[in-house]
Write a protein that holds these residues in place. Structure first.
Motif, short mmCIF file in Angstrom:
data_model
loop_
_atom_site.label_atom_id
_atom_site.label_comp_id
_atom_site.label_asym_id
_atom_site.label_seq_id
_atom_site.Cartn_x
_atom_site.Cartn_y
_atom_site.Cartn_z
N LEU A 39 149.60 -0.29 -49.63
CA LEU A 39 149.02 -1.43 -50.23
C LEU A 39 148.27 -0.87 -51.50
O LEU A 39 147.86 0.03 -51.47
N SER A 40 148.72 -1.47 -52.45
CA SER A 40 147.58 -1.31 -53.75
C SER A 40 146.29 -1.38 -53.65
O SER A 40 145.92 -2.69 -53.09
N GLU A 41 145.54 -0.44 -54.18
CA GLU A 41 144.08 -0.72 -53.74
C GLU A 41 143.48 -1.97 -54.65
O GLU A 41 142.64 -2.30 -54.29
N GLY A 42 144.36 -2.27 -55.62
CA GLY A 42 143.64 -3.50 -56.46
C GLY A 42 143.76 -4.82 -55.78
O GLY A 42 143.07 -5.81 -56.19
N CYS A 43 144.34 -4.65 -54.95
CA CYS A 43 144.72 -6.17 -54.22
C CYS A 43 143.57 -6.28 -52.83
O CYS A 43 143.83 -7.50 -52.41
N VAL A 44 142.93 -5.22 -52.66
CA VAL A 44 141.94 -5.07 -51.61
C VAL A 44 140.57 -5.70 -52.07
O VAL A 44 140.09 -5.00 -52.79
N CYS A 45 140.08 -6.83 -51.56
CA CYS A 45 138.58 -7.10 -52.01
C CYS A 45 137.66 -7.14 -50.63
O CYS A 45 138.09 -7.63 -49.45
N ILE A 46 136.42 -6.58 -50.73
CA ILE A 46 135.46 -6.44 -49.70
C ILE A 46 134.24 -7.21 -50.27
O ILE A 46 133.70 -6.92 -51.12
N CYS A 47 134.15 -8.17 -49.18
CA CYS A 47 133.01 -8.93 -49.53
C CYS A 47 131.71 -8.25 -49.20
O CYS A 47 131.47 -7.50 -48.36
N ASP A 48 130.67 -8.56 -50.30
CA ASP A 48 129.46 -7.65 -50.24
C ASP A 48 128.80 -8.30 -49.34
O ASP A 48 127.67 -7.86 -48.61
N ASN A 49 128.63 -9.82 -48.79
CA ASN A 49 128.00 -10.30 -47.84
C ASN A 49 128.13 -10.15 -46.68
O ASN A 49 127.26 -9.51 -45.85
N CYS A 50 129.52 -10.25 -46.28
CA CYS A 50 129.93 -10.12 -44.79
C CYS A 50 130.60 -8.87 -44.52
O CYS A 50 130.87 -8.64 -43.37
N HIS A 51 130.71 -8.11 -45.63
CA HIS A 51 131.72 -6.94 -45.49
C HIS A 51 133.25 -7.05 -44.83
O HIS A 51 133.64 -6.05 -44.16
N SER A 52 133.75 -8.06 -45.13
CA SER A 52 135.08 -8.44 -44.47
C SER A 52 135.81 -8.22 -45.72
O SER A 52 136.02 -8.23 -46.68
N ALA A 53 137.16 -7.70 -45.11
CA ALA A 53 138.14 -7.42 -46.41
C ALA A 53 139.21 -8.40 -46.22
O ALA A 53 139.69 -8.61 -45.20
N PHE A 54 139.85 -8.77 -47.54
CA PHE A 54 140.78 -9.56 -47.49
C PHE A 54 141.90 -9.11 -48.92
O PHE A 54 141.28 -8.52 -49.58
#
Ligand SMILES: [Zn+2]
Length: 78
Positions: A39-54
């Motif tokens: 998985l390319s690292e640029g496509c993963v986003c981690i929410c600052d509020n709830c720390h869930s990754a999508f």
């Protein structure tokens, strides 16, 4: 005709097994290289509020979190 005693048969048997293991090992290395995916690292986003990754679509730098609807941006790693 070649005479084979017990010792030379055993050495030949071991050599055949090492040859088979070498072929299977090189085949597995080849399969890992061909079918490996990352998985390319640029496509993963981690929410600052709830720390869930999508996942984000390629090229996107910001999106809304799927859990808390917070606006998230992709952090660049240095
Ligand atoms: Zn969130």
């Amino acid at each position: 005709m070649i005479e084979l005693n017990y010792d030379s048969c055993f050495v030949l048997y071991l050599f055949a097994w090492f040859l088979v293991l070498g072929v299977l090992w090189s085949r597995e290395l080849w399969r890992q290289n061909v079918h490996d995916w990352a998985l390319s690292e640029g496509c993963v986003c981690i929410c600052d509020n709830c720390h869930s990754a999508f996942l984000l679509k390629p090229g996107e730098t910001a999106a809304r979190c799927s859990k808390c609807n917070e606006m998230c941006t992709v952090r660049k790693r240095y």
